[in-house]
Scaffold this motif. Structure first.
Motif, PDB file in Angstrom:
ATOM      1  N   ALA A  92       0.833  -1.213   0.000  1.00 44.96           N
ATOM      2  CA  ALA A  92       0.000   0.000   0.000  1.00 44.96           C
ATOM      3  C   ALA A  92       0.866   1.261   0.000  1.00 44.96           C
ATOM      4  O   ALA A  92       0.587   2.211  -0.734  1.00 44.96           O
ATOM      5  CB  ALA A  92      -0.926  -0.001   1.219  1.00 44.96           C
ATOM      6  N   PHE A  95       2.466   1.661  -3.375  1.00 43.61           N
ATOM      7  CA  PHE A  95       1.443   2.073  -4.332  1.00 43.61           C
ATOM      8  C   PHE A  95       1.104   3.544  -4.175  1.00 43.61           C
ATOM      9  O   PHE A  95       1.077   4.293  -5.149  1.00 43.61           O
ATOM     10  CB  PHE A  95       0.187   1.212  -4.138  1.00 43.61           C
ATOM     11  CG  PHE A  95      -0.993   1.680  -4.927  1.00 43.61           C
ATOM     12  CD1 PHE A  95      -1.057   1.468  -6.295  1.00 43.61           C
ATOM     13  CD2 PHE A  95      -2.043   2.345  -4.312  1.00 43.61           C
ATOM     14  CE1 PHE A  95      -2.151   1.902  -7.038  1.00 43.61           C
ATOM     15  CE2 PHE A  95      -3.138   2.780  -5.037  1.00 43.61           C
ATOM     16  CZ  PHE A  95      -3.192   2.560  -6.406  1.00 43.61           C
ATOM     17  N   TYR A  99       1.304   7.652  -6.423  1.00 44.02           N
ATOM     18  CA  TYR A  99      -0.053   7.627  -6.981  1.00 44.02           C
ATOM     19  C   TYR A  99      -0.395   9.007  -7.526  1.00 44.02           C
ATOM     20  O   TYR A  99      -0.722   9.916  -6.788  1.00 44.02           O
ATOM     21  CB  TYR A  99      -1.036   7.210  -5.883  1.00 44.02           C
ATOM     22  CG  TYR A  99      -2.457   7.015  -6.355  1.00 44.02           C
ATOM     23  CD1 TYR A  99      -2.782   5.923  -7.138  1.00 44.02           C
ATOM     24  CD2 TYR A  99      -3.453   7.898  -6.004  1.00 44.02           C
ATOM     25  CE1 TYR A  99      -4.071   5.730  -7.573  1.00 44.02           C
ATOM     26  CE2 TYR A  99      -4.752   7.716  -6.421  1.00 44.02           C
ATOM     27  CZ  TYR A  99      -5.057   6.628  -7.212  1.00 44.02           C
ATOM     28  OH  TYR A  99      -6.339   6.430  -7.632  1.00 44.02           O
ATOM     29  N   ARG A 107      -1.209   2.133 -12.559  1.00 45.26           N
ATOM     30  CA  ARG A 107      -0.711   1.678 -11.252  1.00 45.26           C
ATOM     31  C   ARG A 107      -1.702   0.735 -10.582  1.00 45.26           C
ATOM     32  O   ARG A 107      -1.308  -0.246  -9.964  1.00 45.26           O
ATOM     33  CB  ARG A 107      -0.395   2.866 -10.352  1.00 45.26           C
ATOM     34  CG  ARG A 107       0.785   3.671 -10.847  1.00 45.26           C
ATOM     35  CD  ARG A 107       1.187   4.750  -9.889  1.00 45.26           C
ATOM     36  NE  ARG A 107       1.807   4.242  -8.698  1.00 45.26           N
ATOM     37  CZ  ARG A 107       3.043   3.757  -8.617  1.00 45.26           C
ATOM     38  NH1 ARG A 107       3.773   3.687  -9.691  1.00 45.26           N
ATOM     39  NH2 ARG A 107       3.530   3.342  -7.475  1.00 45.26           N
ATOM     40  N   VAL A 108      -2.999   1.026 -10.672  1.00 52.11           N
ATOM     41  CA  VAL A 108      -4.026   0.158 -10.080  1.00 52.11           C
ATOM     42  C   VAL A 108      -3.934  -1.231 -10.704  1.00 52.11           C
ATOM     43  O   VAL A 108      -3.922  -2.243  -9.998  1.00 52.11           O
ATOM     44  CB  VAL A 108      -5.437   0.766 -10.267  1.00 52.11           C
ATOM     45  CG1 VAL A 108      -6.515  -0.250  -9.944  1.00 52.11           C
ATOM     46  CG2 VAL A 108      -5.594   2.002  -9.390  1.00 52.11           C
ATOM     47  N   PHE A 111      -0.409  -3.015  -9.732  1.00 51.75           N
ATOM     48  CA  PHE A 111      -0.357  -3.501  -8.353  1.00 51.75           C
ATOM     49  C   PHE A 111      -1.380  -4.603  -8.105  1.00 51.75           C
ATOM     50  O   PHE A 111      -1.140  -5.504  -7.298  1.00 51.75           O
ATOM     51  CB  PHE A 111      -0.519  -2.347  -7.360  1.00 51.75           C
ATOM     52  CG  PHE A 111       0.776  -1.655  -7.054  1.00 51.75           C
ATOM     53  CD1 PHE A 111       1.505  -1.972  -5.928  1.00 51.75           C
ATOM     54  CD2 PHE A 111       1.278  -0.697  -7.912  1.00 51.75           C
ATOM     55  CE1 PHE A 111       2.710  -1.350  -5.645  1.00 51.75           C
ATOM     56  CE2 PHE A 111       2.473  -0.060  -7.647  1.00 51.75           C
ATOM     57  CZ  PHE A 111       3.200  -0.386  -6.509  1.00 51.75           C
ATOM     58  N   SER A 112      -2.513  -4.564  -8.790  1.00 51.29           N
ATOM     59  CA  SER A 112      -3.500  -5.648  -8.675  1.00 51.29           C
ATOM     60  C   SER A 112      -2.919  -6.941  -9.235  1.00 51.29           C
ATOM     61  O   SER A 112      -3.055  -8.010  -8.624  1.00 51.29           O
ATOM     62  CB  SER A 112      -4.789  -5.291  -9.413  1.00 51.29           C
ATOM     63  OG  SER A 112      -5.404  -4.175  -8.821  1.00 51.29           O
ATOM     64  N   SER A 115      -0.191  -8.270  -6.850  1.00 50.73           N
ATOM     65  CA  SER A 115      -0.789  -8.903  -5.673  1.00 50.73           C
ATOM     66  C   SER A 115      -1.384 -10.258  -6.025  1.00 50.73           C
ATOM     67  O   SER A 115      -1.238 -11.229  -5.280  1.00 50.73           O
ATOM     68  CB  SER A 115      -1.869  -8.001  -5.076  1.00 50.73           C
ATOM     69  OG  SER A 115      -1.298  -6.792  -4.648  1.00 50.73           O
ATOM     70  N   TYR A 142      -8.712  -6.821  -5.446  1.00 47.95           N
ATOM     71  CA  TYR A 142      -7.500  -6.008  -5.569  1.00 47.95           C
ATOM     72  C   TYR A 142      -7.778  -4.707  -6.320  1.00 47.95           C
ATOM     73  O   TYR A 142      -7.281  -3.644  -5.943  1.00 47.95           O
ATOM     74  CB  TYR A 142      -6.379  -6.782  -6.269  1.00 47.95           C
ATOM     75  CG  TYR A 142      -5.837  -7.931  -5.477  1.00 47.95           C
ATOM     76  CD1 TYR A 142      -5.538  -7.805  -4.125  1.00 47.95           C
ATOM     77  CD2 TYR A 142      -5.613  -9.171  -6.061  1.00 47.95           C
ATOM     78  CE1 TYR A 142      -5.039  -8.864  -3.395  1.00 47.95           C
ATOM     79  CE2 TYR A 142      -5.112 -10.233  -5.340  1.00 47.95           C
ATOM     80  CZ  TYR A 142      -4.822 -10.076  -4.013  1.00 47.95           C
ATOM     81  OH  TYR A 142      -4.325 -11.130  -3.286  1.00 47.95           O
ATOM     82  N   PHE A 146      -7.014  -1.144  -4.584  1.00 49.57           N
ATOM     83  CA  PHE A 146      -6.068  -0.188  -5.159  1.00 49.57           C
ATOM     84  C   PHE A 146      -6.750   0.989  -5.840  1.00 49.57           C
ATOM     85  O   PHE A 146      -6.206   2.088  -5.880  1.00 49.57           O
ATOM     86  CB  PHE A 146      -5.110  -0.880  -6.134  1.00 49.57           C
ATOM     87  CG  PHE A 146      -4.134  -1.796  -5.458  1.00 49.57           C
ATOM     88  CD1 PHE A 146      -3.162  -1.300  -4.615  1.00 49.57           C
ATOM     89  CD2 PHE A 146      -4.194  -3.164  -5.658  1.00 49.57           C
ATOM     90  CE1 PHE A 146      -2.263  -2.134  -3.974  1.00 49.57           C
ATOM     91  CE2 PHE A 146      -3.301  -4.016  -5.030  1.00 49.57           C
ATOM     92  CZ  PHE A 146      -2.329  -3.505  -4.183  1.00 49.57           C
ATOM     93  N   LEU A 150      -7.518   2.339  -0.939  1.00 49.03           N
ATOM     94  CA  LEU A 150      -6.242   2.951  -0.540  1.00 49.03           C
ATOM     95  C   LEU A 150      -6.177   4.450  -0.831  1.00 49.03           C
ATOM     96  O   LEU A 150      -5.748   5.221   0.037  1.00 49.03           O
ATOM     97  CB  LEU A 150      -5.069   2.214  -1.187  1.00 49.03           C
ATOM     98  CG  LEU A 150      -4.797   0.820  -0.624  1.00 49.03           C
ATOM     99  CD1 LEU A 150      -3.674   0.146  -1.388  1.00 49.03           C
ATOM    100  CD2 LEU A 150      -4.486   0.873   0.865  1.00 49.03           C
TER     101      LEU A 150
END
Length: 160
Positions: A92, A95, A99, A107-108, A111-112, A115, A142, A146, A150
């Motif tokens: 987190a 990320f 952001y 980025r979403v 990072f998804s 993960s 996720y 994200f 977050l």
């Protein structure tokens, strides 16, 4: 004899726990050393809030709905803390650290996928035991975390 029980309760030898310790340590190092857009106060508050979210999700998915087990399911050990607190907190922070508006969607998704990949590897290594849950179910979760949760958490922290 007593210390053997203590060491056993730490669950350090759980199948696949090496992956959690390795990735958790690397992510923790990067979350501490590469933080530029998050102040130390925000970092600390994010640790508390995201750690709480992670542990709450652990309770709901692993205990209430009993969809997954991690490590030795009768023992909550150090790998569980890395998986439910250190991992989510560091991911987190990494990320949210960069952001920005133009790259939000990228980025979403990135990072998804990261993960999802880590969850998939933990399943293949035998640390996560699926009991009705499939890793593919995690992708919308996720994306929601994200994409909405977050950024909202960081906004809430910066408001106060």
């Amino acid at each position: 004899m007593y210390w053997n029980g203590v060491v056993e309760r730490l669950n350090l030898t759980a199948k696949g726990s090496w992956f959690i310790h390795l990735t958790g340590s690397i992510l923790l190092y990067f979350s501490i050393t590469t933080t530029k857009n998050i102040s130390r106060n925000e970092w600390i508050l994010l640790c508390g809030m995201v750690g709480f979210y992670g542990w709450l999700i652990n309770i709901v998915i692993f205990y209430i709905f009993d969809l997954l087990d991690s490590g030795d399911s009768s023992i909550g050990g150090i790998p569980d803390y890395f998986m439910f607190i250190v991992g989510p907190v560091t991911i987190a922070i990494l990320f949210l650290n960069r952001y920005k508006s133009p790259t939000k969607l990228i980025r979403v998704i990135l990072f998804s996928l990261l993960s999802f990949l880590m969850e998939y590897i933990l399943g293949k290594l035998g640390f996560l035991k699926l009991k009705g849950w499939k890793p593919i179910y995690s992708i919308p979760c996720y994306l929601l975390v994200f994409g909405v949760a977050l950024p909202w958490t960081l906004k809430l922290i910066r408001k106060s």
